[in-house]
Design a protein around this motif. Structure first.
Motif, mmCIF file in Angstrom:
data_model
loop_
_atom_site.group_PDB
_atom_site.id
_atom_site.type_symbol
_atom_site.label_atom_id
_atom_site.label_comp_id
_atom_site.label_asym_id
_atom_site.label_seq_id
_atom_site.Cartn_x
_atom_site.Cartn_y
_atom_site.Cartn_z
ATOM 1 N N ASP A 79 0.818 -1.223 0.000
ATOM 2 C CA ASP A 79 0.000 0.000 0.000
ATOM 3 C C ASP A 79 0.851 1.272 0.000
ATOM 4 N N THR A 85 0.523 -5.824 2.119
ATOM 5 C CA THR A 85 -0.708 -6.137 2.839
ATOM 6 C C THR A 85 -1.277 -7.494 2.429
ATOM 7 N N ASN A 382 -7.693 -5.756 0.447
ATOM 8 C CA ASN A 382 -7.401 -6.075 1.845
ATOM 9 C C ASN A 382 -8.648 -5.961 2.713
#
Ligand SMILES: Cc1cc2nc3c(=O)[nH]c(=O)nc-3n(C[C@H](O)[C@H](O)[C@H](O)COP(=O)(O)OP(=O)(O)OC[C@H]3O[C@@H](n4cnc5c(N)ncnc54)[C@H](O)[C@@H]3O)c2cc1C
Length: 495
Positions: A79, A85, A382
């Motif tokens: 990110d 992530t 995510n």
């Protein structure tokens, strides 16, 4: 002055495949390479797709010392904080379309080993190879027809046909007047560091998981690809994209903990920084003229999705070698005669790759090469996974919270689906779909915007779980018959 049937400029995979095919068919063939040996001037490592081994019998005998077979690929998502992530892997499907595809994703080799081996097959077939020779341009006879090439050694060589296999900055293409330089929007610059490491360390850390893609909210998608005793780590993007110095983005890739871990755990040592170019075309259009055919990167045949180019260079080289034989038998090397080359490559896996060219470009530009998209795509993925799988609350509560968690992403998701993903799917669906009937398309465009928002509003308001009733009905009476009918049609078309 020596006279040949065919001159091939370039001793890369395309040039060697063309020279091999032409020489095998009895044509007097020479190919030139500016490096002291083929492969010297090329990118370090390369992943060979299963297609190479399906379509070229001679490739099955390939046995190069530093090959690593990639049986798994991993996509890493990071990110805006440059923090990884998510990570997803995939392996060959048990339903892969042919045996090699079921065994591996790629076979990773070094060009310094692959290119000389391929050139050796061409010379064994009877082609002459002259290395350390840079072709500086095509030559013309008194009537202005192309009749050979000249070199930086001051020599001139004559031939009925010239095959330009001289890569992305093709001297043949430019001096034959087929095209000018590529537009910056059609070509990507790729920065890459080549590392060496001990085979046992890479075996222990990486094994067959030898293809890593790094999709980020900060830089265009990067990669780390492993061969037996080394890896190359880099990233690239369209020439017209770079907003900052490319090294800024490369530094961000190298700052990722996952990349650092790979280097550290494999005890990899940087050997060389490399900077190369590769085309990303939506539809190659300039591939031949009177007396000249362009193949591989010179023609812009690298795939517009991930720049796989070795297979397409070899395939186009084989086709050009065959067309050369037929054109010389006809005694006609005019552009009209060589138009057969374009017909053949359009009808081959090369042409297939470009059926969805524009849509693929939309996707690559819109998502793959676009960290701005990563800023919402990566948190969305995510949040979807976290929303479904977290144990911070009861699963019932998490499911209740999911719509609120994902709704903020909807505007961009819907826009991207409409702009990039749906056209990509439609253009690539097999068999290539026909444009819709104009009247039906007009009716749908009129009707759906009126009906769908109404249904969406009603669905959002409702507190009854109608979906319990409608979803199974939709599956049973729409989705299932549709899939069955589509499968029947594909089977009928295949017969
Ligand atoms: C960083 C990077 C990674 C890549 N990774 C992959 C991958 O994993 N898998 C894959 O399939 N593809 C990959 N590609 C694409 C692939 O490298 C090319 O598509 C492929 O090499 C094209 O082959 P070619 O024979 O057309 O050209 P090239 O391989 O470029 O060969 C051209 C040859 O011509 C020679 N030459 C050039 N000009 C002259 C001249 N004037 N006179 C004499 N000789 C000349 C060059 O020295 C060279 O040997 C990658 C590309 C890049 C930039």
């Amino acid at each position: 002055m020596k006279k040949y049937d065919v001159i091939v400029v370039g001793g890369g995979p395309g040039g060697s495949a063309a020279a091999k095919t032409a020489a095998e068919s009895g044509l007097k063939t020479i190919f030139f390479e500016r490096g002291t040996v083929p492969g010297e001037k090329n990118v370090s490592g390369t992943g060979l797709s299963p297609k190479c081994f399906r379509d070229f019998d001679f490739m099955r005998a390939m046995d190069l010392p530093h090959e690593r077979v990639a049986t798994m690929a991993t996509l890493h998502l990071s990110d805006e904080r440059n923090v990884e992530t998510n990570m997803f892997s995939f392996t060959p499907s048990t339903n892969a379309p042919y045996p090699e595809a079921g065994e591996y994703l790629t076979r990773n080799v070094y060009r310094s080993e692959l290119d000389p081996w391929l050139a050796g097959l061409a010379t064994a077939a009877g082609a002459e190879l002259q290395t350390s020779t840079k072709v500086t341009g095509v030559t013309r006879d008194s009537a202005g027809r192309i009749d050979g090439v000249k070199t930086d050694r001051g020599e001139a060589f004559k031939a009925d046909l010239v095959i330009g296999a001289d890569g992305v900055i093709s001297t043949v293409a430019r001096t034959a007047g087929i095209r000018d330089k590529w537009d910056p929007s059609e070509v990507a610059m790729i920065l890459n560091v080549d590392f060496g490491a001990a085979r046992k360390d890479i075996d222990a850390v990486i094994g067959g998981n030898a293809l890593h893609y790094w999709y980020s909210a900060l830089f265009p998608v990067g990669y780390s690809f492993f061969s037996a005793e080394g890896c190359h780590i880099g990233l690239g993007c369209y020439m017209d994209w770079w907003k900052k110095n490319p090294h800024y983005y490369l530094d961000k890739l190298f700052a990722l903990e996952g990349v650092q871990q790979q280097i550290k755990l494999c005890k990899a040592k940087a050997r060389e920084f490399q900077n190369h170019m590769v085309t990303f075309l939506t539809n190659p259009t300039t591939t031949y003229s009177d007396s000249v055919m362009l193949i591989g990167d010179a023609a812009g045949f690298a795939c517009p999705f991930e720049a796989e180019g070795v297979y397409y260079a070899m395939y186009s080289g084989m086709l050009a070698g065959r067309v050369a034989k037929k054109a010389l038998e006809r005694g006609d090397v005019s552009a009209r005669s060589l138009a057969e080359y374009e017909r053949l490559w359009r009808d081959s896996p090369i042409g297939e790759e470009f059926i969805g060219g524009e849509a693929i470009e939309g996707f690559v530009r819109g998502i793959g090469f676009n960290p701005d998209a990563g800023r919402w795509v990566i948190p969305m993925i995510n949040d979807a996974m976290y929303g479904l799988l977290n144990v911070a609350e009861s699963h019932t509560e998490s499911a209740r919270n999911l719509p609120a968690l994902l709704t903020p992403y909807l505007p961009e998701l819907v826009e991207t689906l409409a702009r990039d993903l749906v056209p990509l799917g439609i253009n690539m669906s097999k068999p290539p779909s026909r444009p819709p009937d104009a009247r039906v398309a007009r009716a749908l465009k009129w009707l759906l915007p009126k009906v769908l928002p109404f249904i969406a509003r009603r669905a959002a308001r409702t507190e009854n779980r109608y979906s319990e009733v409608t979803t199974p009905l939709l599956m049973e009476y729409f989705a299932k018959p549709f899939v069955q009918a589509k499968a029947r049609r594909l089977e009928e078309n295949g017969r």
